[in-house]
Design an enzyme around this catalytic site. Structure first.
Site, short mmCIF file in Angstrom:
data_model
loop_
_atom_site.label_atom_id
_atom_site.label_comp_id
_atom_site.label_asym_id
_atom_site.label_seq_id
_atom_site.Cartn_x
_atom_site.Cartn_y
_atom_site.Cartn_z
N ILE A 1 -0.76 36.93 11.91
CA ILE A 1 -1.53 36.81 13.17
C ILE A 1 -2.03 38.18 13.64
CG2 ILE A 1 0.47 37.01 14.75
CD1 ILE A 1 -2.03 34.27 15.34
N ASN B 1 8.53 34.66 25.08
CA ASN B 1 9.63 34.05 25.84
C ASN B 1 9.27 34.13 27.32
OD1 ASN B 1 10.53 36.72 26.87
ND2 ASN B 1 11.06 37.04 24.72
N GLY C 1 9.94 37.86 15.22
CA GLY C 1 8.86 36.98 14.75
C GLY C 1 7.48 37.44 15.19
N VAL C 2 6.69 36.48 15.67
CA VAL C 2 5.31 36.78 16.12
C VAL C 2 5.35 37.80 17.26
CG1 VAL C 2 3.34 35.78 17.35
CG2 VAL C 2 4.36 34.54 15.43
N ASP C 3 6.25 37.56 18.22
CA ASP C 3 6.37 38.42 19.41
C ASP C 3 6.63 39.87 18.98
OD1 ASP C 3 8.24 37.81 22.53
OD2 ASP C 3 6.41 38.94 22.10
N SER D 1 6.79 27.79 18.42
CA SER D 1 8.13 27.17 18.55
C SER D 1 8.80 26.79 17.23
CB SER D 1 8.08 25.89 19.42
OG SER D 1 8.10 26.24 20.79
N TYR E 1 12.70 29.10 17.78
CA TYR E 1 12.91 27.95 18.71
C TYR E 1 13.12 26.63 17.96
CZ TYR E 1 11.99 30.83 22.85
OH TYR E 1 12.06 31.77 23.86
N1 APR Z 1 2.00 35.98 11.80
C1 APR Z 1 1.93 34.62 11.83
N2 APR Z 1 3.00 33.81 11.93
C2 APR Z 1 4.21 34.42 12.00
C3 APR Z 1 4.38 35.83 12.00
C4 APR Z 1 3.20 36.61 11.89
N3 APR Z 1 3.25 37.95 11.86
N4 APR Z 1 5.72 36.09 12.10
C5 APR Z 1 6.36 34.91 12.16
N5 APR Z 1 5.46 33.89 12.10
C6 APR Z 1 5.70 32.45 12.13
C7 APR Z 1 7.09 31.96 11.85
O1 APR Z 1 7.26 31.79 10.45
C8 APR Z 1 7.09 30.62 12.58
O2 APR Z 1 6.48 29.64 11.74
O3 APR Z 1 5.46 32.07 13.48
C9 APR Z 1 6.16 30.84 13.77
C10 APR Z 1 6.86 31.00 15.12
O4 APR Z 1 8.06 31.72 14.94
P1 APR Z 1 8.65 32.70 16.09
O5 APR Z 1 7.86 33.95 16.10
O6 APR Z 1 10.12 32.77 15.87
O7 APR Z 1 8.32 31.94 17.46
P2 APR Z 1 9.10 30.77 18.22
O8 APR Z 1 9.76 29.83 17.29
O9 APR Z 1 8.07 30.24 19.18
O10 APR Z 1 10.24 31.53 19.02
C11 APR Z 1 9.88 32.35 20.10
O11 APR Z 1 11.29 34.15 19.38
O12 APR Z 1 10.54 36.27 18.88
C12 APR Z 1 11.14 35.50 19.86
O13 APR Z 1 10.52 36.51 21.94
C13 APR Z 1 10.30 35.38 21.10
O14 APR Z 1 12.00 34.29 22.38
C14 APR Z 1 10.80 34.09 21.69
C15 APR Z 1 11.07 33.23 20.45
#
Ligand code: APR
Length: 187
Positions: free
Chosen positions: A17, A30, A38-40, A127, A131
């Site tokens: 992303i 969050n 992860g993405v965050d 999520s 999550y």
């Molecule tokens: N680009 C695209 N997709 C990604 C990337 C990236 N760089 N990194 C991870 N992902 C994918 C993961 O494989 C998953 O399929 O993004 C999806 C969402 O994963 P998370 O980032 O863990 O998000 P989420 O499940 O919504 O959890 C959010 O995690 O990082 C913390 O602060 C955040 O508390 C919040 C929670």
């Protein structure tokens, strides 16, 4: 994989992303907008401190971002102008309103982007990481919600992308989109 819905191109692709050259990318944040993994984690790492600074201001002004809602900040050092921070639901048992909250996260992200006259936006699979929302169910909700928004707001965007981190996740979203197309016949 790509379809056009009411004048907007909807694209599914495998990638990161943080490298997407669109006007806005969506963060899986969050409620405290504290940053995370992860993405965050990736968005804050690549985007730099300006994003965290604006998140801090939003936290001070309105306490953060409730689940299902969305806020917008600068894209900082990312190749995007804006980051839309949304908060998906934590998966519990499936009967705590998780489906509606996930749908709200996608819908409100599109709504705030439209309000800011953004014409291209990229979503991660909200999520489905930390999550723990079941992937097939999340994919169906994501695509159904995006379709609904685009049918209600024709040509509101030039392009909406869903950027999947692995091939296996991309295949799940592709299958969900094929199911949607079969059900809808035409958009
Ligand atoms: N680009 C695209 N997709 C990604 C990337 C990236 N760089 N990194 C991870 N992902 C994918 C993961 O494989 C998953 O399929 O993004 C999806 C969402 O994963 P998370 O980032 O863990 O998000 P989420 O499940 O919504 O959890 C959010 O995690 O990082 C913390 O602060 C955040 O508390 C919040 C929670």
């Amino acid at each position: 994989m790509e379809v056009t819905i009411a004048g907007t191109k909807l694209k599914l692709l495998k990638g990161d992303i943080t490298t997407q050259k669109v006007e806005a990318i969506v963060n899986a944040a969050n409620t405290g907008l504290w940053g995370g993994s992860g993405v965050d984690g990736a968005i804050h790492r690549v985007g730099g401190p300006a994003i965290a600074e604006e998140c801090r201001r939003i936290r001070e002004e309105q306490g953060g971002c409730p689940t299902g809602q969305a806020v917008i900040t600068t894209g900082g050092l990312l190749p995007t102008c804006y980051v839309v921070h949304t908060v998906g639901p934590i998966w519990r048992s499936g009967d705590q309103g998780e489906d509606k909250l996930l749908s709200d996260a996608y819908y409100n992200s599109l709504k705030i982007a439209q309000k800011n006259k953004i014409k291209s936006i990229a979503f991660p699979s909200i999520s489905t990481g930390a999550y723990r929302f079941p992937l097939e169910r999340a994919a169906r909700i994501a695509l159904d919600t995006i379709k609904t928004f685009l049918l209600q707001n024709p040509s509101s965007f030039n392009e909406v992308r869903i950027v999947l981190y692995t091939t296996s996740i991309l295949e799940i979203y592709k299958k969900a989109l094929m199911n949607l197309l079969e059900k809808e016949q035409s958009f």
